[in-house]
Design a protein around this motif. Structure first.
Motif, PDB file in Angstrom:
ATOM      1  N   MET A  21       0.844  -1.208   0.000  1.00 21.58           N
ATOM      2  CA  MET A  21       0.000   0.000   0.000  1.00 21.58           C
ATOM      3  C   MET A  21       0.871   1.247   0.000  1.00 21.58           C
ATOM      4  O   MET A  21       1.879   1.330   0.691  1.00 21.58           O
ATOM      5  CB  MET A  21      -0.900  -0.004   1.244  1.00 21.58           C
ATOM      6  N   VAL A  22       0.517   2.212  -0.789  1.00 23.90           N
ATOM      7  CA  VAL A  22       1.282   3.446  -0.847  1.00 23.90           C
ATOM      8  C   VAL A  22       1.186   4.183   0.473  1.00 23.90           C
ATOM      9  O   VAL A  22       0.128   4.267   1.084  1.00 23.90           O
ATOM     10  CB  VAL A  22       0.767   4.352  -1.984  1.00 23.90           C
ATOM     11  N   SER A  23       2.312   4.727   0.946  1.00 20.44           N
ATOM     12  CA  SER A  23       2.312   5.473   2.194  1.00 20.44           C
ATOM     13  C   SER A  23       1.374   6.668   2.095  1.00 20.44           C
ATOM     14  O   SER A  23       1.448   7.434   1.137  1.00 20.44           O
ATOM     15  CB  SER A  23       3.725   5.964   2.504  1.00 20.44           C
ATOM     16  N   PRO A  24       0.471   6.881   3.071  1.00 18.00           N
ATOM     17  CA  PRO A  24      -0.448   8.029   3.029  1.00 18.00           C
ATOM     18  C   PRO A  24       0.288   9.352   2.933  1.00 18.00           C
ATOM     19  O   PRO A  24      -0.165  10.284   2.297  1.00 18.00           O
ATOM     20  CB  PRO A  24      -1.221   7.907   4.340  1.00 18.00           C
ATOM     21  N   GLN A  25       1.454   9.447   3.594  1.00 17.73           N
ATOM     22  CA  GLN A  25       2.187  10.706   3.598  1.00 17.73           C
ATOM     23  C   GLN A  25       2.751  11.050   2.219  1.00 17.73           C
ATOM     24  O   GLN A  25       3.056  12.194   1.926  1.00 17.73           O
ATOM     25  CB  GLN A  25       3.339  10.638   4.610  1.00 17.73           C
ATOM     26  N   ALA A  26       2.901  10.022   1.359  1.00 20.21           N
ATOM     27  CA  ALA A  26       3.489  10.268   0.040  1.00 20.21           C
ATOM     28  C   ALA A  26       2.474  10.118  -1.078  1.00 20.21           C
ATOM     29  O   ALA A  26       2.826  10.194  -2.242  1.00 20.21           O
ATOM     30  CB  ALA A  26       4.650   9.298  -0.196  1.00 20.21           C
ATOM     31  N   TYR A  27       1.201   9.896  -0.733  1.00 15.29           N
ATOM     32  CA  TYR A  27       0.181   9.640  -1.739  1.00 15.29           C
ATOM     33  C   TYR A  27      -0.318  10.941  -2.326  1.00 15.29           C
ATOM     34  O   TYR A  27      -0.887  11.761  -1.622  1.00 15.29           O
ATOM     35  CB  TYR A  27      -0.981   8.879  -1.111  1.00 15.29           C
ATOM     36  N   LYS A  28      -0.070  11.151  -3.602  1.00 17.58           N
ATOM     37  CA  LYS A  28      -0.519  12.368  -4.276  1.00 17.58           C
ATOM     38  C   LYS A  28      -1.890  12.109  -4.874  1.00 17.58           C
ATOM     39  O   LYS A  28      -2.051  11.259  -5.736  1.00 17.58           O
ATOM     40  CB  LYS A  28       0.470  12.770  -5.364  1.00 17.58           C
ATOM     41  N   ALA A  29      -2.892  12.834  -4.392  1.00 21.05           N
ATOM     42  CA  ALA A  29      -4.258  12.512  -4.776  1.00 21.05           C
ATOM     43  C   ALA A  29      -5.108  13.745  -4.871  1.00 21.05           C
ATOM     44  O   ALA A  29      -4.689  14.833  -4.508  1.00 21.05           O
ATOM     45  CB  ALA A  29      -4.865  11.551  -3.750  1.00 21.05           C
ATOM     46  N   LYS A  30      -6.304  13.578  -5.352  1.00 22.87           N
ATOM     47  CA  LYS A  30      -7.330  14.603  -5.296  1.00 22.87           C
ATOM     48  C   LYS A  30      -8.570  13.960  -4.709  1.00 22.87           C
ATOM     49  O   LYS A  30      -8.771  12.764  -4.795  1.00 22.87           O
ATOM     50  CB  LYS A  30      -7.632  15.151  -6.685  1.00 22.87           C
ATOM     51  N   LEU A  31      -9.421  14.766  -4.087  1.00 23.97           N
ATOM     52  CA  LEU A  31     -10.640  14.250  -3.488  1.00 23.97           C
ATOM     53  C   LEU A  31     -11.810  14.589  -4.398  1.00 23.97           C
ATOM     54  O   LEU A  31     -11.877  15.660  -4.974  1.00 23.97           O
ATOM     55  CB  LEU A  31     -10.865  14.890  -2.115  1.00 23.97           C
ATOM     56  N   MET A  32     -12.742  13.649  -4.498  1.00 27.93           N
ATOM     57  CA  MET A  32     -13.889  13.865  -5.380  1.00 27.93           C
ATOM     58  C   MET A  32     -15.165  13.383  -4.711  1.00 27.93           C
ATOM     59  O   MET A  32     -15.167  12.365  -4.038  1.00 27.93           O
ATOM     60  CB  MET A  32     -13.687  13.110  -6.690  1.00 27.93           C
ATOM     61  N   LEU A  33     -16.248  14.110  -4.920  1.00 26.53           N
ATOM     62  CA  LEU A  33     -17.585  13.638  -4.591  1.00 26.53           C
ATOM     63  C   LEU A  33     -18.261  13.263  -5.903  1.00 26.53           C
ATOM     64  O   LEU A  33     -18.036  13.892  -6.926  1.00 26.53           O
ATOM     65  CB  LEU A  33     -18.412  14.741  -3.921  1.00 26.53           C
ATOM     66  N   GLY A  71     -18.740   2.011 -11.329  1.00 28.55           N
ATOM     67  CA  GLY A  71     -17.627   2.630 -12.027  1.00 28.55           C
ATOM     68  C   GLY A  71     -17.250   3.995 -11.514  1.00 28.55           C
ATOM     69  O   GLY A  71     -16.324   4.617 -12.058  1.00 28.55           O
ATOM     70  N   ALA A  72     -17.916   4.507 -10.483  1.00 28.92           N
ATOM     71  CA  ALA A  72     -17.602   5.844  -9.973  1.00 28.92           C
ATOM     72  C   ALA A  72     -16.171   5.896  -9.456  1.00 28.92           C
ATOM     73  O   ALA A  72     -15.419   6.825  -9.763  1.00 28.92           O
ATOM     74  CB  ALA A  72     -18.579   6.240  -8.871  1.00 28.92           C
ATOM     75  N   LEU A  73     -15.787   4.902  -8.653  1.00 32.32           N
ATOM     76  CA  LEU A  73     -14.429   4.882  -8.101  1.00 32.32           C
ATOM     77  C   LEU A  73     -13.390   4.753  -9.208  1.00 32.32           C
ATOM     78  O   LEU A  73     -12.369   5.455  -9.207  1.00 32.32           O
ATOM     79  CB  LEU A  73     -14.286   3.723  -7.108  1.00 32.32           C
ATOM     80  N   GLU A  74     -13.665   3.888 -10.163  1.00 32.18           N
ATOM     81  CA  GLU A  74     -12.720   3.706 -11.274  1.00 32.18           C
ATOM     82  C   GLU A  74     -12.580   4.975 -12.091  1.00 32.18           C
ATOM     83  O   GLU A  74     -11.485   5.340 -12.532  1.00 32.18           O
ATOM     84  CB  GLU A  74     -13.181   2.535 -12.161  1.00 32.18           C
ATOM     85  N   HIS A  75     -13.707   5.669 -12.295  1.00 31.56           N
ATOM     86  CA  HIS A  75     -13.662   6.923 -13.057  1.00 31.56           C
ATOM     87  C   HIS A  75     -12.810   7.954 -12.327  1.00 31.56           C
ATOM     88  O   HIS A  75     -11.999   8.650 -12.937  1.00 31.56           O
ATOM     89  CB  HIS A  75     -15.075   7.458 -13.273  1.00 31.56           C
ATOM     90  N   CYS A  76     -12.998   8.058 -11.010  1.00 26.59           N
ATOM     91  CA  CYS A  76     -12.217   9.018 -10.228  1.00 26.59           C
ATOM     92  C   CYS A  76     -10.727   8.750 -10.372  1.00 26.59           C
ATOM     93  O   CYS A  76      -9.936   9.658 -10.619  1.00 26.59           O
ATOM     94  CB  CYS A  76     -12.597   8.930  -8.749  1.00 26.59           C
ATOM     95  N   ARG A  77     -10.358   7.492 -10.199  1.00 29.70           N
ATOM     96  CA  ARG A  77      -8.931   7.152 -10.206  1.00 29.70           C
ATOM     97  C   ARG A  77      -8.334   7.226 -11.603  1.00 29.70           C
ATOM     98  O   ARG A  77      -7.125   7.411 -11.752  1.00 29.70           O
ATOM     99  CB  ARG A  77      -8.746   5.770  -9.590  1.00 29.70           C
ATOM    100  N   SER A  78      -9.184   7.118 -12.621  1.00 33.29           N
ATOM    101  CA  SER A  78      -8.660   7.243 -13.987  1.00 33.29           C
ATOM    102  C   SER A  78      -8.210   8.661 -14.293  1.00 33.29           C
ATOM    103  O   SER A  78      -7.415   8.885 -15.212  1.00 33.29           O
ATOM    104  CB  SER A  78      -9.733   6.819 -14.998  1.00 33.29           C
ATOM    105  N   ILE A  79      -8.716   9.633 -13.518  1.00 32.81           N
ATOM    106  CA  ILE A  79      -8.281  11.021 -13.691  1.00 32.81           C
ATOM    107  C   ILE A  79      -7.494  11.486 -12.465  1.00 32.81           C
ATOM    108  O   ILE A  79      -7.474  12.654 -12.126  1.00 32.81           O
ATOM    109  CB  ILE A  79      -9.476  11.960 -13.967  1.00 32.81           C
ATOM    110  N   GLN A  80      -6.858  10.510 -11.793  1.00 31.69           N
ATOM    111  CA  GLN A  80      -5.954  10.771 -10.667  1.00 31.69           C
ATOM    112  C   GLN A  80      -6.659  11.485  -9.512  1.00 31.69           C
ATOM    113  O   GLN A  80      -6.111  12.389  -8.882  1.00 31.69           O
ATOM    114  CB  GLN A  80      -4.734  11.562 -11.126  1.00 31.69           C
ATOM    115  N   MET A  81      -7.863  11.058  -9.237  1.00 35.59           N
ATOM    116  CA  MET A  81      -8.621  11.578  -8.105  1.00 35.59           C
ATOM    117  C   MET A  81      -9.120  10.390  -7.285  1.00 35.59           C
ATOM    118  O   MET A  81      -8.773   9.243  -7.568  1.00 35.59           O
ATOM    119  CB  MET A  81      -9.774  12.465  -8.579  1.00 35.59           C
TER     120      MET A  81
END
Length: 324
Positions: free
Chosen positions: A1-13, A227-237
């Motif tokens: 699992m990627v370290s939370p401190q190093a995880y580059k992400a965006k948050l999406m609703l 597919g909501a989660l997959e869609h989010c992660r496909s655009i790095q969110m």
């Protein structure tokens, strides 16, 4: 699992709804391209930008809206400390300004403790923010009864107050940190500046100060559950993980733009081990379930469950089929 401190992400609703023409839920409602290094245990909803250029309040507002999201809103003491760390010991504009209408607001706290000490309302608010969270908000009759039982029918302050100051981004934050005897000169000084001490004073809007902008890290899209989660992660969110009351309030603020009754969260149920977990990999600690949801045995006959936040006044969470 990627370290939370190093995880580059965006948050999406993800807004639950269907396009009436295509039958698909792909119409974006609001998009903001702001990435940040996040810790899953201490998610910050905003990124602050100190702009070391002196402008009037109106000029600063236009600059922030053109280059970021808006002049910054301050929701609590944590926000205030984060902003103070960015401003290089200067007086700066923030997004609070005075309007003509006066409205009632909550001081943002949750009911928890009864303090048997005699204080003014502002003294009580300061005490609660320094030692707990805030003066209590009363959101329903159940909470009203809990507070009444705590106070044993004595008079006690709650977090409801009335003022005419609003935030530039129209957020519902009622956090205030006025200096002693501020605000003053009504009708003359209608904009708010943050002093080097961290307290606020009202100033003439045409005065010139540096300022602080913010960028939101929560965005809202139309998409169906599958597919909501997959869609989010496909655009790095990623679907949003609500791990604190602060993040819950941030989600509630973003949901003002939605037209549907529910919005997907990043909360899934494991039918194998019978627990709810965030898509970040964290086990759920903070929760805000509606009555009859999320706390009992889940129906896994439809292939799994996911959580959504309701757009009603309490913004509680409900359990829905993940394939909805």
């Amino acid at each position: 699992m990627v370290s939370p401190q190093a995880y580059k992400a965006k948050l999406m609703l993800i807004e639950i709804g269907e396009d009436p023409l295509t039958g698909r839920n792909t119409t974006p409602i609001r998009v903001s391209h702001v990435s940040a290094v996040l810790s899953f245990s201490e998610c910050s909803l905003r990124q602050y930008h100190f702009v070391n250029r002196v402008m009037s309040w109106g000029e600063a507002q236009r600059y922030c809206r053109e280059n970021h999201t808006d002049l910054t809103t301050v929701n609590n003491m944590i926000d205030l400390k984060n902003i103070m760390n960015t401003v290089n010991n200067q007086t700066v504009w923030i997004g609070l300004h005075k309007m003509n209408n006066i409205t009632w607001r909550w001081s943002l706290g949750d009911p928890a403790f009864y303090i048997d000490e005699h204080k003014t309302w502002h003294q009580a608010q300061s005490y609660c923010r320094e030692n707990h969270t805030d003066l209590a908000s009363v959101r329903n009759i159940t909470e009203n009864e809990k507070i009444r039982n705590l106070t044993k029918n004595h008079k006690a302050w709650i977090g409801l107050f009335r003022d005419s100051w609003v935030w530039s981004d129209n957020s519902s934050s009622s956090f205030r940190n006025w200096n002693i005897d501020e605000p003053n000169f009504p009708g003359v000084e209608n904009c708010t500046s943050l002093t080097t001490k961290g307290t606020w004073i009202n100033s003439k809007c045409e005065d010139k100060f540096p300022f602080v902008c913010h960028n939101d890290k929560l965005v809202l899209f139309r998409e169906n559950g599958t597919g909501a989660l997959e869609h989010c992660r496909s655009i790095q969110m990623d679907l949003v993980c609500v791990e604190s009351e602060e993040i819950q309030r941030g989600v509630m603020n973003v949901m003002k733009d939605t037209s549907t009754s529910e919005v997907w969260l990043g909360l899934r149920h494991s039918c194998v081990v019978g627990i709810w977990f965030w898509v970040s990999g964290e086990i759920m600690c903070y929760q805000k379930w509606a009555e009859g949801n999320g706390t009992g045995e889940e129906d896994c006959s439809d292939g799994g469950r996911a959580a959504a936040i309701q757009t009603g006044p309490d913004h509680t969470w409900i359990s829905l089929p993940g394939s909805r």
